[in-house]
Design a protein around this motif. Structure first.
Motif, PDB file in Angstrom:
ATOM      1  N   HIS A  32      82.657  -5.098  13.947  1.00 31.51           N
ATOM      2  CA  HIS A  32      83.043  -4.186  13.026  1.00 31.51           C
ATOM      3  C   HIS A  32      82.047  -3.192  12.788  1.00 31.51           C
ATOM      4  O   HIS A  32      82.699  -2.081  12.403  1.00 31.51           O
ATOM      5  CB  HIS A  32      83.013  -5.337  11.507  1.00 31.51           C
ATOM      6  N   LEU A  33      80.965  -3.193  13.108  1.00 28.00           N
ATOM      7  CA  LEU A  33      79.740  -1.981  12.860  1.00 28.00           C
ATOM      8  C   LEU A  33      80.201  -1.071  13.885  1.00 28.00           C
ATOM      9  O   LEU A  33      80.316   0.207  13.646  1.00 28.00           O
ATOM     10  CB  LEU A  33      78.544  -2.389  12.997  1.00 28.00           C
ATOM     11  N   ILE A  34      80.621  -1.232  15.215  1.00 17.08           N
ATOM     12  CA  ILE A  34      80.968  -0.312  16.132  1.00 17.08           C
ATOM     13  C   ILE A  34      82.179   0.241  15.647  1.00 17.08           C
ATOM     14  O   ILE A  34      82.161   1.517  15.617  1.00 17.08           O
ATOM     15  CB  ILE A  34      81.008  -0.904  17.377  1.00 17.08           C
ATOM     16  N   HIS A  35      83.375  -0.363  15.386  1.00 16.53           N
ATOM     17  CA  HIS A  35      84.525   0.266  14.914  1.00 16.53           C
ATOM     18  C   HIS A  35      84.361   1.132  13.748  1.00 16.53           C
ATOM     19  O   HIS A  35      84.920   2.340  13.659  1.00 16.53           O
ATOM     20  CB  HIS A  35      85.632  -0.729  14.534  1.00 16.53           C
ATOM     21  N   ALA A  36      83.571   0.737  12.835  1.00 18.04           N
ATOM     22  CA  ALA A  36      83.427   1.651  11.279  1.00 18.04           C
ATOM     23  C   ALA A  36      82.691   2.872  11.824  1.00 18.04           C
ATOM     24  O   ALA A  36      82.795   3.871  11.544  1.00 18.04           O
ATOM     25  CB  ALA A  36      82.609   0.852  10.576  1.00 18.04           C
ATOM     26  N   LEU A  37      81.476   2.678  12.779  1.00 16.52           N
ATOM     27  CA  LEU A  37      80.741   3.763  13.099  1.00 16.52           C
ATOM     28  C   LEU A  37      81.554   4.701  14.160  1.00 16.52           C
ATOM     29  O   LEU A  37      81.259   5.907  13.909  1.00 16.52           O
ATOM     30  CB  LEU A  37      79.361   3.484  13.818  1.00 16.52           C
ATOM     31  N   SER A  38      82.333   4.151  14.946  1.00 18.30           N
ATOM     32  CA  SER A  38      83.111   5.307  15.818  1.00 18.30           C
ATOM     33  C   SER A  38      84.091   6.216  15.118  1.00 18.30           C
ATOM     34  O   SER A  38      84.407   7.171  15.590  1.00 18.30           O
ATOM     35  CB  SER A  38      83.758   4.494  16.841  1.00 18.30           C
ATOM     36  N   ALA A  39      84.320   5.897  13.777  1.00 16.03           N
ATOM     37  CA  ALA A  39      85.206   6.541  13.097  1.00 16.03           C
ATOM     38  C   ALA A  39      84.156   7.672  12.339  1.00 16.03           C
ATOM     39  O   ALA A  39      84.982   8.335  11.533  1.00 16.03           O
ATOM     40  CB  ALA A  39      85.963   5.598  11.997  1.00 16.03           C
ATOM     41  N   GLN A  40      83.041   7.599  12.455  1.00 16.19           N
ATOM     42  CA  GLN A  40      82.404   8.755  11.594  1.00 16.19           C
ATOM     43  C   GLN A  40      82.111   9.811  12.538  1.00 16.19           C
ATOM     44  O   GLN A  40      81.581   9.768  13.553  1.00 16.19           O
ATOM     45  CB  GLN A  40      81.102   8.034  11.119  1.00 16.19           C
ATOM     46  N   PRO A  41      82.015  11.023  11.916  1.00 12.04           N
ATOM     47  CA  PRO A  41      81.924  12.376  12.584  1.00 12.04           C
ATOM     48  C   PRO A  41      80.178  12.599  12.766  1.00 12.04           C
ATOM     49  O   PRO A  41      79.890  13.304  13.640  1.00 12.04           O
ATOM     50  CB  PRO A  41      82.410  13.372  11.712  1.00 12.04           C
ATOM     51  N   GLY A  42      79.382  11.742  11.949  1.00 13.46           N
ATOM     52  CA  GLY A  42      78.107  12.187  11.975  1.00 13.46           C
ATOM     53  C   GLY A  42      77.168  10.898  11.421  1.00 13.46           C
ATOM     54  O   GLY A  42      77.818   9.768  11.272  1.00 13.46           O
ATOM     55  N   PRO A  43      76.153  11.427  11.125  1.00 14.59           N
ATOM     56  CA  PRO A  43      75.242  10.175  10.573  1.00 14.59           C
ATOM     57  C   PRO A  43      75.708   9.586   9.242  1.00 14.59           C
ATOM     58  O   PRO A  43      76.500  10.218   8.666  1.00 14.59           O
ATOM     59  CB  PRO A  43      73.806  11.001  10.197  1.00 14.59           C
ATOM     60  N   ASP A 103      81.564   5.390  20.859  1.00 15.14           N
ATOM     61  CA  ASP A 103      82.935   5.482  21.110  1.00 15.14           C
ATOM     62  C   ASP A 103      83.382   4.608  22.435  1.00 15.14           C
ATOM     63  O   ASP A 103      84.472   3.811  22.464  1.00 15.14           O
ATOM     64  CB  ASP A 103      83.351   6.866  21.407  1.00 15.14           C
ATOM     65  N   ASP A 104      82.431   4.553  23.552  1.00 15.48           N
ATOM     66  CA  ASP A 104      82.741   3.737  24.573  1.00 15.48           C
ATOM     67  C   ASP A 104      82.848   2.368  24.416  1.00 15.48           C
ATOM     68  O   ASP A 104      83.721   1.586  24.915  1.00 15.48           O
ATOM     69  CB  ASP A 104      81.658   4.043  25.886  1.00 15.48           C
ATOM     70  N   ALA A 105      81.973   1.690  23.368  1.00 21.79           N
ATOM     71  CA  ALA A 105      81.946   0.573  22.976  1.00 21.79           C
ATOM     72  C   ALA A 105      83.289   0.090  22.142  1.00 21.79           C
ATOM     73  O   ALA A 105      83.834  -1.122  22.494  1.00 21.79           O
ATOM     74  CB  ALA A 105      80.634   0.012  22.271  1.00 21.79           C
ATOM     75  N   SER A 106      83.681   0.983  21.420  1.00 21.47           N
ATOM     76  CA  SER A 106      84.900   0.839  20.545  1.00 21.47           C
ATOM     77  C   SER A 106      86.084   0.874  21.382  1.00 21.47           C
ATOM     78  O   SER A 106      86.868  -0.198  21.245  1.00 21.47           O
ATOM     79  CB  SER A 106      84.893   1.747  19.767  1.00 21.47           C
ATOM     80  N   TYR A 107      86.100   1.727  22.372  1.00 18.31           N
ATOM     81  CA  TYR A 107      87.142   1.502  23.156  1.00 18.31           C
ATOM     82  C   TYR A 107      87.389   0.314  24.234  1.00 18.31           C
ATOM     83  O   TYR A 107      88.143  -0.230  24.267  1.00 18.31           O
ATOM     84  CB  TYR A 107      87.101   2.653  24.079  1.00 18.31           C
ATOM     85  N   ALA A 108      85.979  -0.305  24.660  1.00 18.78           N
ATOM     86  CA  ALA A 108      85.730  -1.371  25.404  1.00 18.78           C
ATOM     87  C   ALA A 108      86.251  -2.633  24.512  1.00 18.78           C
ATOM     88  O   ALA A 108      87.140  -3.569  25.132  1.00 18.78           O
ATOM     89  CB  ALA A 108      84.461  -1.640  25.882  1.00 18.78           C
ATOM     90  N   LEU A 109      85.982  -2.643  23.529  1.00 17.83           N
ATOM     91  CA  LEU A 109      86.373  -3.688  22.188  1.00 17.83           C
ATOM     92  C   LEU A 109      87.740  -3.795  22.391  1.00 17.83           C
ATOM     93  O   LEU A 109      88.454  -4.680  22.486  1.00 17.83           O
ATOM     94  CB  LEU A 109      85.637  -3.435  21.081  1.00 17.83           C
TER      95      LEU A 109
END
Length: 116
Positions: A32-43, A103-109
């Motif tokens: 969930h963290l990776i998916h949520a973070l990949s949607a963020q443009p920055g910090p 983004d790579d991790a989100s794509y892999a998931l």
């Protein structure tokens, strides 16, 4: 073998890199963290991520309070993912920054069937 494992076998070759990826992302909260973070443009702050993860977990029937999620992110999940370079974590500022690895991790998931 589950359908998710079968999908992972057909879409991603099993290399040391993919083993490390799935080892780091075995936790549903980290996914969930990776998916949520990949949607963020920055910090983003840990508290903001905790709220987002809370909403995602609530949709799945979980009832963990956002404060408890923030604690687990700070002490366990963020350091583990930062150590694998899936994100940057400034623990003193409680700020998380996505990287290209996020983004790579989100794509892999998603490729393995672990969608948002």
């Amino acid at each position: 073998m589950s359908s998710q494992e079968a999908a992972a076998d057909t879409l991603m070759p099993e290399t040391e890199e993919t083993k490390a990826l799935f080892d780091a992302l075995t936790s549903p909260r980290r996914r969930h963290l990776i998916h949520a973070l990949s949607a963020q443009p920055g910090p983003v702050t840990v508290e903001e991520l905790a709220e987002e993860i809370h909403q995602r977990e609530a949709e799945a029937g979980e009832t963990t309070h956002p404060d408890q999620i923030a604690i687990s992110l700070h002490h366990l999940h963020l350091p583990k993912l930062a150590a694998r370079d899936f994100l940057e974590y400034n623990a003193s500022r409680k700020e998380v920054t996505p990287t290209h690895e996020t983004d790579d991790a989100s794509y892999a998931l998603a490729s393995a069937g672990f969608n948002e």
